[in-house]
Design a protein around this motif. Sequence first.
Motif, short mmCIF file in Angstrom:
data_model
loop_
_atom_site.label_atom_id
_atom_site.label_comp_id
_atom_site.label_asym_id
_atom_site.label_seq_id
_atom_site.Cartn_x
_atom_site.Cartn_y
_atom_site.Cartn_z
N LEU A 49 8.45 8.29 0.50
CA LEU A 49 7.71 9.13 1.44
C LEU A 49 6.76 10.09 0.72
N ILE A 50 7.07 10.45 -0.52
CA ILE A 50 6.18 11.32 -1.29
C ILE A 50 4.78 10.70 -1.35
N PHE A 51 4.71 9.37 -1.34
CA PHE A 51 3.44 8.68 -1.56
C PHE A 51 2.75 8.25 -0.27
N TRP A 52 3.26 8.70 0.87
CA TRP A 52 2.67 8.35 2.17
C TRP A 52 1.27 8.94 2.29
N ARG A 53 0.30 8.08 2.60
CA ARG A 53 -1.07 8.56 2.75
C ARG A 53 -1.63 8.12 4.10
N GLY A 54 -0.80 8.22 5.12
CA GLY A 54 -1.25 7.85 6.45
C GLY A 54 -1.35 6.34 6.61
N ARG A 55 -2.19 5.92 7.56
CA ARG A 55 -2.23 4.49 7.89
C ARG A 55 -2.67 3.63 6.72
N ALA A 56 -3.37 4.19 5.75
CA ALA A 56 -3.80 3.41 4.58
C ALA A 56 -2.60 2.87 3.80
N SER A 57 -1.43 3.49 3.98
CA SER A 57 -0.25 3.04 3.25
C SER A 57 0.42 1.84 3.91
N LEU A 58 0.09 1.58 5.17
CA LEU A 58 0.81 0.53 5.91
C LEU A 58 0.62 -0.85 5.29
N LEU A 59 -0.63 -1.17 4.91
CA LEU A 59 -0.89 -2.50 4.35
C LEU A 59 -0.15 -2.72 3.01
N PRO A 60 -0.33 -1.84 2.01
CA PRO A 60 0.39 -2.07 0.75
C PRO A 60 1.90 -2.01 0.91
N TRP A 61 2.41 -1.09 1.70
CA TRP A 61 3.86 -0.97 1.84
C TRP A 61 4.45 -2.14 2.61
N GLY A 62 3.75 -2.56 3.68
CA GLY A 62 4.22 -3.70 4.46
C GLY A 62 4.23 -4.97 3.62
N THR A 63 3.17 -5.16 2.83
CA THR A 63 3.10 -6.33 1.95
C THR A 63 4.23 -6.30 0.93
#
Lengths: 228, 101
Positions: free
Chosen positions: A179-193
């Motif tokens: 969660l420290i690295f959460w940057r909003g919706r931009a994080s969804l693609l890399p994290w989901g992948t």
Amino acid sequence: MKIAFSLPGLLAGARDILPFALGAAMFGLVLGLMAAQKGLSPAEVMVMSATVFAGASQMVAAELWTAPLPALTIVMATLAVNARHLLMGMTLTPWLKPLPRPLSCFSLFFMVDENWGLSVARLRKGEGDVAYLLGGGLTLYPVWIATTGLGAVFGGLVVDPAAFAMDFLPLALFLALLLIFWRGRASLLPWGTAFGVALVAWMLLPAGWHVLLGGLAGSLAGGLLDDA
Amino acid sequence: MTLEPLHLAVIAGMAAVTYASRLGGFLLLAGIEPGPRLSRILNQIPGATFAALIAPMVVQGGPVEWAGAGITVLAYRLFGQVLAAVLCGVIAVALARLLLA
């Protein structure tokens, strides 16, 4: 970017790692217990903790530890689980490069998930004190050796990890680090992948490869497809 | 307190591949100046690595663990602190198990 390596930085790293030291202590006791049941002596457990110093890989090694000893399988599994450190070390390179080479190589020996995650977050905020990494590592190191050794000696006394939800602790700790690295919706693609590729790798491949492959896939997806 | 030579040899092998992994990424990049694309990829490594790390833990859990994970996320958003978030999640899971047992 100003690079420093100071005692205050070292102490800050030691202070911030404390909640993770508790998690490492719990994990260490369980690992020591398991390793002892598999035929490792307390001395061997402590030598392993002092030289490998990487919990997940030591757990996988303990699981594989049977007679006759599958030596090559264990070393390969260790490489699989710990290959993620290649990626981790890359992210710290801008801050480690200006240091004397022996000091950066010494610091990297003590790089584990926890102090790495905290260090990257802090260094990217512009606080360039690299001793922060070593401070966290040097705090976890004796805790890790002592608790894995204790677990191996007093294995029978360790309580069931499910009591007090200690088996949930690793997920909570790594989730908080994420969660420290959460940057909003931009994080969804890399994290989901990363999550999806890791799951597939975890189901199909030998133990350990899922972290490197998921991390690599997620970083590439985020870095190449998203031009933010 | 026994130290068997074969056991020590395996441990030495484990230590060697682990330290090589810890040093390798740094030594590989220490000689170059990453361009914008490589920098963007490097920026994504921490989040992607932790997401990959927790993936099996998440699917191995059940409703109680998922709820605990949700509470950990909420607590982190509320307090912005790792320790507070972890404590809330662990206490929630412990209580839920106590009540549901």
